[in-house]
Design an enzyme around this catalytic site. Structure first.
Site, PDB file in Angstrom:
ATOM      1  N   GLU A  34       6.030 -15.616 -25.261  1.00 46.66           N
ATOM      2  CA  GLU A  34       5.296 -15.505 -24.004  1.00 46.66           C
ATOM      3  C   GLU A  34       3.792 -15.453 -24.215  1.00 46.66           C
ATOM      4  OE1 GLU A  34       6.554 -11.319 -25.228  1.00 46.66           O
ATOM      5  OE2 GLU A  34       7.414 -13.339 -25.224  1.00 46.66           O
TER       6      GLU A  34
ATOM      7  N   HIS B  83      10.247 -15.931 -18.547  1.00 52.49           N
ATOM      8  CA  HIS B  83      10.071 -14.705 -19.320  1.00 52.49           C
ATOM      9  C   HIS B  83       9.527 -13.620 -18.396  1.00 52.49           C
ATOM     10  CE1 HIS B  83       8.774 -11.836 -22.384  1.00 52.49           C
ATOM     11  NE2 HIS B  83       9.601 -12.466 -23.193  1.00 52.49           N
TER      12      HIS B  83
ATOM     13  N   ASN C 131       0.799  -1.230   0.000  1.00 50.92           N
ATOM     14  CA  ASN C 131       0.000   0.000   0.000  1.00 50.92           C
ATOM     15  C   ASN C 131       0.828   1.274   0.000  1.00 50.92           C
ATOM     16  OD1 ASN C 131      -2.374  -1.433  -0.003  1.00 50.92           O
ATOM     17  ND2 ASN C 131      -2.645  -1.360   2.213  1.00 50.92           N
TER      18      ASN C 131
ATOM     19  N   LYS D 206       8.644 -17.416 -34.630  1.00 49.52           N
ATOM     20  CA  LYS D 206       7.781 -16.359 -35.157  1.00 49.52           C
ATOM     21  C   LYS D 206       7.035 -16.877 -36.390  1.00 49.52           C
ATOM     22  CE  LYS D 206       9.557 -13.318 -32.251  1.00 49.52           C
ATOM     23  NZ  LYS D 206       8.800 -12.663 -31.166  1.00 49.52           N
TER      24      LYS D 206
ATOM     25  N   SER E  42      18.150 -10.921 -25.354  1.00 47.72           N
ATOM     26  CA  SER E  42      17.250 -10.978 -26.501  1.00 47.72           C
ATOM     27  C   SER E  42      16.727  -9.581 -26.765  1.00 47.72           C
ATOM     28  CB  SER E  42      16.081 -11.938 -26.232  1.00 47.72           C
ATOM     29  OG  SER E  42      15.307 -11.479 -25.144  1.00 47.72           O
TER      30      SER E  42
ATOM     31  N   LYS F  73      12.068 -21.423 -28.564  1.00 52.92           N
ATOM     32  CA  LYS F  73      11.250 -20.883 -27.478  1.00 52.92           C
ATOM     33  C   LYS F  73       9.830 -20.577 -27.938  1.00 52.92           C
ATOM     34  CE  LYS F  73      10.886 -16.613 -24.753  1.00 52.92           C
ATOM     35  NZ  LYS F  73       9.739 -16.081 -25.509  1.00 52.92           N
TER      36      LYS F  73
ATOM     37  N   LYS G 235       4.610 -15.084 -33.659  1.00 51.66           N
ATOM     38  CA  LYS G 235       4.338 -15.553 -32.302  1.00 51.66           C
ATOM     39  C   LYS G 235       2.962 -16.189 -32.165  1.00 51.66           C
ATOM     40  CE  LYS G 235       4.941 -11.477 -30.431  1.00 51.66           C
ATOM     41  NZ  LYS G 235       4.998 -10.436 -29.371  1.00 51.66           N
TER      42      LYS G 235
END
Length: 453
Positions: free
Chosen positions: A204, A294, A123, A175, A379, A201, A177
């Site tokens: 994400e 990631h 907080n 890719k 990366s 990979k 992705k």
């Protein structure tokens, strides 16, 4: 009224609002080896003295509330309160200062990053007396470090599992992705691994969408891994993203990956949460899986220079929660100062003992004792011509991850992977021969191009 419950006027508890500085600003305090230490960058509202806001941070992130309460008398606030023990100005910033706060170890549950952050960055970040607040660094005491398992395996065990030594590891994010079918996705994985990469990979964003359900992806990627291993004689892996909507579903996906015999899974640790991440890390250690992490969403937390948290804090938290790799960004093309800051938290990920060095953004000396190290993953927009700089800057204990820098090769995925591998081996060989990668990097790459198949 019975004698046990009778309250006499003017005796005992005295209600009212106390100034925080009377209790929580203690410049004479000598920190203990067991204290968790925090460095906050504080931007107070205009006209507020620094000590009045430093003590407010200490109070609101530990035992304080806006008024005195009678239950304060039922415990020892001196034992449990946070203490603002030092304040210093920020060079070049008239309205900012660094407040150093010490927290007693008993405030925190053992082995819980979730509980630690709930207190320290809870907080208090919405406190209206502050215009902005940023947590720059934490010192985690050895006594608290030892309550965490940390990375499932660590750098040395990973190298032993993969039987790969003396160079950085190479990866590639598949890719596009989103949108590929599982079979076409697996084909791209095979081509990259067959071309010479150590890992591919999941992006994400890839979880289990209608165009590619997770189980289909896992199966086709496992086929690609085994086929490329048989043809190259090297151990290969694909970061299978186990991130899911519930912890139970996440563990189910990790179990399936283990049943397929693949070496590594992946988790988005900020969007997934620290509790989920620690649970997955424990599963991975118990079942021999490496864990790639990631950092999706990190910029929401760390991008602002005066509010949020610096990534070095998130990196330390990940080492405690557990992960064998984590994306650290790159320093290629960055300013020298940013390079030093980045390499500062890279050392916090890899090394056992890191000395305080403010020029590298390290506010506290950190001793990780026996906690395994984490491989930084470089990366983001890198390609083969960056290889000399990446090899020099990150050294052997790193993962160099090329997405478009592999798949964007004009001859296709496999030639892109070959180019990465040839360039890396040429740079490592040149470095080991004593050549200057910074000065001769372009020539080294051109020589490799000339003799590369």
């Amino acid at each position: 009224m019975s004698p046990q419950t009778e309250t006499k006027a003017g005796v005992g508890f005295k209600a009212g609002v106390k100034e925080y500085k009377l209790t929580y600003y203690t410049p004479e305090y000598e920190t203990k080896d067991t204290d968790i230490l925090a460095a906050f960058r504080v931007t107070p509202q205009p006209g507020v003295p620094p000590e009045e806001r430093g003590d407010a941070v200490a109070a609101e992130s530990s035992t304080g509330t806006w008024t005195t309460v009678w239950t304060d008398g039922l415990t020892s606030l001196d034992r449990y309160k946070g203490r603002c023990y030092h304040i210093e100005p920020v060079p070049g910033e008239e309205d900012q200062f660094i407040a150093y706060v010490a927290y007693p170890l008993d405030l925190f549950e053992e082995g819980s990053v979730t509980n630690m952050f709930t207190s320290i960055v809870g907080n208090v970040f919405g406190f209206k007396a502050l215009r902005a607040l940023r947590l720059e660094d934490l010192r985690i005491p050895v006594a608290y470090v030892k309550t965490f398992q940390g990375p499932p395996h660590g750098i040395q065990v990973e190298r032993d599992k993969l039987n790969k030594y003396g160079r950085p590891l190479l990866g590639c994010t598949i890719k596009p992705k989103l949108g590929l079918s599982a079979k076409n996705y697996g084909r791209a994985v095979y081509e990259c691994l067959r071309g010479g990469l150590d890992f591919t990979k999941d992006d994400e964003n890839v979880n289990s969408q209608p165009f590619m359900r997770w189980r289909d992806r896992f199966l086709f990627c496992a086929e690609a891994i085994y086929k490329s291993q048989a043809e190259t004689g090297e151990i290969k892996g694909h970061y299978l993203n186990a991130t899911a909507g519930t912890c139970e579903e996440m563990i189910k996906r990790a179990v399936f990956a283990r049943e397929l015999g693949v070496p590594i899974v992946m988790h988005d640790y900020l969007t997934g949460g620290f509790t989920a991440n620690t649970s997955l890390s424990h599963y991975c250690r118990d079942n021999g899986l490496l864990l790639h992490i990631h950092r999706a969403m990190h910029a929401v937390i760390d991008r602002q220079k005066n509010h949020g948290m610096h990534f070095r804090v998130l990196a330390k938290a990940l080492r405690m929660s557990g992960g064998d790799h984590i994306h650290s960004g790159t320093v290629v093309g960055k300013l020298e100062g940013e390079r030093d800051i980045t390499l500062g938290f890279v050392d916090l990920l890899r090394d056992d003992y890191i000395e305080q060095d403010r020029s590298r953004g390290i506010y506290f000396t950190q001793d990780w004792v026996s906690l395994p190290g984490v491989l930084p993953v470089a990366s983001r927009g890198i390609h083969v011509w960056h290889m000399p700089a990446l090899t020099e800057i990150f050294g052997d204990d790193s993962v160099l991850q090329f997405g478009g820098g592999t798949l964007g090769h004009p001859w296709g995925n496999a030639p892109g992977a070959v180019a990465n591998r040839v360039a890396l081996e040429a740079c490592v060989k040149a470095r080991n021969e004593g050549r200057d990668l910074a000065a001769e990097g372009g020539e080294i790459i051109r020589e490799a191009c000339k003799w590369s198949p």
